[in-house]
Design a protein around this motif. Structure first.
Motif, PDB file in Angstrom:
ATOM      1  N   GLY A  31      55.848  46.099  45.281  1.00 31.35           N
ATOM      2  CA  GLY A  31      55.724  46.536  46.319  1.00 31.35           C
ATOM      3  C   GLY A  31      54.562  45.932  47.027  1.00 31.35           C
ATOM      4  N   ASP A  32      53.558  46.719  47.367  1.00 29.69           N
ATOM      5  CA  ASP A  32      52.277  46.005  48.273  1.00 29.69           C
ATOM      6  C   ASP A  32      51.298  45.294  47.115  1.00 29.69           C
ATOM      7  OD1 ASP A  32      53.106  46.591  50.667  1.00 29.69           O
ATOM      8  OD2 ASP A  32      52.166  48.760  50.517  1.00 29.69           O
ATOM      9  N   TRP A  33      51.555  45.245  45.927  1.00 34.07           N
ATOM     10  CA  TRP A  33      50.580  44.704  45.032  1.00 34.07           C
ATOM     11  C   TRP A  33      51.104  43.567  44.263  1.00 34.07           C
ATOM     12  CZ3 TRP A  33      46.008  47.173  43.190  1.00 34.07           C
ATOM     13  CH2 TRP A  33      45.803  48.608  43.251  1.00 34.07           C
ATOM     14  N   VAL A  34      50.406  42.734  43.807  1.00 30.92           N
ATOM     15  CA  VAL A  34      50.630  41.629  42.950  1.00 30.92           C
ATOM     16  C   VAL A  34      49.925  41.685  41.732  1.00 30.92           C
ATOM     17  CG1 VAL A  34      50.796  39.000  42.880  1.00 30.92           C
ATOM     18  CG2 VAL A  34      51.047  39.897  45.041  1.00 30.92           C
ATOM     19  N   LEU A  35      50.844  42.019  40.765  1.00 27.22           N
ATOM     20  CA  LEU A  35      50.241  42.033  39.286  1.00 27.22           C
ATOM     21  C   LEU A  35      50.069  40.447  38.588  1.00 27.22           C
ATOM     22  CD1 LEU A  35      51.807  45.352  38.134  1.00 27.22           C
ATOM     23  CD2 LEU A  35      49.571  45.030  39.481  1.00 27.22           C
TER      24      LEU A  35
ATOM     25  N   LYS B  75      46.329  42.585  42.448  1.00 29.01           N
ATOM     26  CA  LYS B  75      45.676  42.378  43.798  1.00 29.01           C
ATOM     27  C   LYS B  75      46.545  43.298  44.926  1.00 29.01           C
ATOM     28  CE  LYS B  75      44.706  38.512  47.115  1.00 29.01           C
ATOM     29  NZ  LYS B  75      45.122  39.280  48.122  1.00 29.01           N
ATOM     30  N   TYR B  76      45.772  44.070  45.905  1.00 31.09           N
ATOM     31  CA  TYR B  76      46.195  44.801  46.923  1.00 31.09           C
ATOM     32  C   TYR B  76      45.563  44.482  47.924  1.00 31.09           C
ATOM     33  CZ  TYR B  76      47.430  48.915  49.405  1.00 31.09           C
ATOM     34  OH  TYR B  76      48.010  49.924  50.431  1.00 31.09           O
ATOM     35  N   GLY B  77      46.140  43.958  48.928  1.00 29.14           N
ATOM     36  CA  GLY B  77      45.408  43.454  50.363  1.00 29.14           C
ATOM     37  C   GLY B  77      44.161  42.585  49.914  1.00 29.14           C
ATOM     38  N   ALA B  78      42.999  43.094  50.354  1.00 28.13           N
ATOM     39  CA  ALA B  78      41.973  42.203  50.135  1.00 28.13           C
ATOM     40  C   ALA B  78      41.072  42.587  48.763  1.00 28.13           C
ATOM     41  CB  ALA B  78      40.721  42.569  51.496  1.00 28.13           C
ATOM     42  N   HIS B  79      41.842  43.349  47.963  1.00 28.80           N
ATOM     43  CA  HIS B  79      41.113  43.917  46.874  1.00 28.80           C
ATOM     44  C   HIS B  79      41.761  43.216  45.463  1.00 28.80           C
ATOM     45  CE1 HIS B  79      39.138  47.267  49.164  1.00 28.80           C
ATOM     46  NE2 HIS B  79      40.512  47.134  49.663  1.00 28.80           N
ATOM     47  N   THR B  80      41.063  42.754  44.627  1.00 30.08           N
ATOM     48  CA  THR B  80      41.549  42.135  43.412  1.00 30.08           C
ATOM     49  C   THR B  80      40.824  42.823  42.423  1.00 30.08           C
ATOM     50  OG1 THR B  80      42.066  39.971  44.356  1.00 30.08           O
ATOM     51  CG2 THR B  80      42.206  40.090  42.060  1.00 30.08           C
ATOM     52  N   PHE B  81      41.614  43.490  41.193  1.00 31.09           N
ATOM     53  CA  PHE B  81      40.829  43.923  40.159  1.00 31.09           C
ATOM     54  C   PHE B  81      41.387  43.436  38.764  1.00 31.09           C
ATOM     55  CE2 PHE B  81      41.889  47.180  43.425  1.00 31.09           C
ATOM     56  CZ  PHE B  81      40.711  47.769  43.521  1.00 31.09           C
TER      57      PHE B  81
ATOM     58  N   TYR C  80      35.747  43.027  39.922  1.00 34.00           N
ATOM     59  CA  TYR C  80      36.319  43.376  41.338  1.00 34.00           C
ATOM     60  C   TYR C  80      36.037  42.267  42.464  1.00 34.00           C
ATOM     61  CZ  TYR C  80      36.796  45.749  45.831  1.00 34.00           C
ATOM     62  OH  TYR C  80      37.000  45.929  47.016  1.00 34.00           O
ATOM     63  N   ASP C  81      36.899  41.937  43.002  1.00 38.14           N
ATOM     64  CA  ASP C  81      36.618  40.832  44.146  1.00 38.14           C
ATOM     65  C   ASP C  81      37.210  41.277  45.529  1.00 38.14           C
ATOM     66  OD1 ASP C  81      35.770  39.034  42.368  1.00 38.14           O
ATOM     67  OD2 ASP C  81      37.674  37.622  42.156  1.00 38.14           O
ATOM     68  N   TYR C  82      36.360  41.131  46.497  1.00 39.76           N
ATOM     69  CA  TYR C  82      36.684  41.449  47.861  1.00 39.76           C
ATOM     70  C   TYR C  82      36.854  40.355  48.775  1.00 39.76           C
ATOM     71  CZ  TYR C  82      37.263  44.132  51.915  1.00 39.76           C
ATOM     72  OH  TYR C  82      37.746  44.966  53.268  1.00 39.76           O
ATOM     73  N   ASP C  83      37.905  40.336  49.647  1.00 41.99           N
ATOM     74  CA  ASP C  83      38.026  39.261  50.669  1.00 41.99           C
ATOM     75  C   ASP C  83      37.765  39.780  51.893  1.00 41.99           C
ATOM     76  OD1 ASP C  83      38.675  37.402  52.512  1.00 41.99           O
ATOM     77  OD2 ASP C  83      40.575  36.639  51.489  1.00 41.99           O
ATOM     78  N   PHE C  84      36.646  39.410  52.423  1.00 44.06           N
ATOM     79  CA  PHE C  84      36.124  40.101  53.750  1.00 44.06           C
ATOM     80  C   PHE C  84      36.862  39.742  55.125  1.00 44.06           C
ATOM     81  CE2 PHE C  84      32.446  40.979  51.136  1.00 44.06           C
ATOM     82  CZ  PHE C  84      31.737  42.288  51.539  1.00 44.06           C
ATOM     83  N   THR C  85      37.881  38.935  55.015  1.00 44.74           N
ATOM     84  CA  THR C  85      38.960  38.461  56.061  1.00 44.74           C
ATOM     85  C   THR C  85      39.397  40.042  56.639  1.00 44.74           C
ATOM     86  OG1 THR C  85      39.289  36.417  55.147  1.00 44.74           O
ATOM     87  CG2 THR C  85      40.990  37.393  56.820  1.00 44.74           C
TER      88      THR C  85
END
Length: 426
Positions: free
Chosen positions: A256-260, A292-298, A342-347
């Motif tokens: 779906g909208d995630w990348v595992l 990974k979901y959008g700007a979020h990566t766990f 947890y990583d976040y992309d501020f784009t």
């Protein structure tokens, strides 16, 4: 080993001499046209406080600031079924701030009088020969192998001297092998034999690092499933010190909208030949899962050491272990460790180029050999920004803050501030 100027004239002469017959044709082919050259400027501040320093080394703080220059020149190949080329690397480090009571950050060499060198430099080259999709290199090299992981984590990168071969004749399959005879460490201009660490501890005899002049390796990586899946198998021998086997599996799956994602690996290591390190017994397993979901990566990681010893590796190198991080490596004998990150992309918030990440790791069950169970934890905060436009476009800034605590090794509070800028010269 601490030589402060080494231009490696022998390697340069050998590379040029072997290349001369082919260079006559260079103007007709891609030797010149396909040449690339970059100059990276790296400004590095490193500070590490030891809040409970113990043992013979009573230095309570490491703090240094230095400027580095990293020149990489890669030629194309001469025409014909056998192509010849030359790669060259030039390294220069300049002290900006240090003192005798704040040395050993890994940024600068240290003189016999206990002072950091004002500067150090190195120039090396490698001859490369290409047939079809197989390439042989002889000379100065910077390698990224799971059994010899490229540790570019200070001012200047380490380099290795030897012969390597890489073949990609079969789609998806990469075969590699080689023998390295010496290394130039990240804070040295000269070169010397290769030493070993077991866990986080360098192995020494009478104060001197135990070394050898042979590191042999062979490995295969195969990618498939539209390059979303890869498997690897490797063998390494640090002659008369240890030998090691490594297997890996990496996979990425859109859902779906995630990348595992999954990164799994297993090391099996034992003593080798003359057993200069004594008997060794280590099996290391790790898993690092991501979502990974959008700007979020766990991320969620687990790592475990089995056997009587920690993971052996070439001295001053890092490893691909999922829970190896900037300060603690969580690879001591019998250690079990967990990681959340947890990583976040501020784009996503309209600030392209800005990223941030935080991670926490905890380890226990360490066999300290001192009658108690070892425990440790580490928290890392990383913030990075790359200027997107204007006269400073491409300038990268990274800030790292670390807190690490242990009941069997020294506690650490650490800060790093790194500026990077790369010019494309060709």
């Amino acid at each position: 080993m601490n030589q402060y100027l080494n231009l490696k004239p022998v390697l340069l002469s050998v590379a040029v001499a072997f290349s001369l017959p082919a260079l006559v044709q260079a103007a007709e082919g891609g030797f010149i046209d396909d040449t690339t050259a970059t100059l990276q400027l790296r400004n590095y501040y490193f500070s590490r406080d030891y809040s409970d320093i113990g043992g013979p080394n009573q230095q309570s703080k490491t703090e240094e600031w230095a400027q580095g220059f990293i020149l990489n020149v890669k030629s194309g190949y001469t025409p014909g079924p056998v192509g010849f080329g030359v790669d060259a690397v030039g390294l220069l480090g300049i002290k900006l701030d240090s003192s005798r009571d704040r040395i050993n950050s890994g940024l600068l060499p240290v003189h016999d009088d206990g002072r950091a060198a004002d500067d150090y430099s190195r120039l090396g080259a490698a001859l490369k020969v290409k047939v079809s999709k197989t390439e042989l290199k002889i000379g100065e090299q910077q390698l990224m192998l799971p059994v010899l992981y490229f540790g570019d984590i200070r001012l200047l990168p380490p380099t290795y001297q030897g012969a390597t071969i890489v073949s990609r004749e079969i789609s998806g399959l990469t075969l590699q092998g080689g023998q390295l005879r010496s290394t130039s460490l990240r804070n040295e201009a000269g070169d010397g034999e290769l030493g070993a660490m077991v866990g986080f501890v360098p192995r020494r005899n009478a104060g001197a690092l135990i070394t050898t002049d042979r590191f042999n390796y062979a490995g295969a990586d195969y990618s498939f499933n539209a390059n979303r899946t890869s498997v690897g198998a490797w063998y390494a021998q640090l002659e008369d010190l240890y030998n090691q086997r490594y297997v890996s599996l990496k996979h990425s799956e859109p859902v779906g909208d995630w990348v595992l994602g999954a990164n799994l690996g297993y090391f099996d290591s034992t003593e080798d030949g003359e057993q200069l390190l004594g008997k060794l017994d280590n099996q290391a397993v790790f898993s690092l899962l991501s979502a990974k979901y959008g700007a979020h990566t766990f991320y969620l990681g687990y790592q475990a050491m089995f056997g009587d010893d920690g993971l052996p590796r070439v001295f001053a190198n890092v490893s691909p272990l999922g829970n190896e991080v900037p300060t603690f490596t969580f690879d001591s004998a019998d250690e079990r460790s967990w990681q959340v990150r947890y990583d976040y992309d501020f784009t996503a918030m309209g600030v392209p180029g800005l990223i941030a990440g935080v991670r926490y790791l905890t380890g226990d069950n360490v066999d300290t050999g001192r009658g108690f169970e070892g425990k440790e934890w580490e928290r890392d905060l990383d913030i990075g920004y790359v200027v997107q436009s204007g006269s400073l476009k491409g300038l990268g800034v990274k800030v790292r803050n670390v807190t690490a605590r242990s009941n069997y090794r020294t506690d650490v509070d650490e800060n790093r501030l790194i500026f990077n800028y790369t010019w494309s010269l060709l």
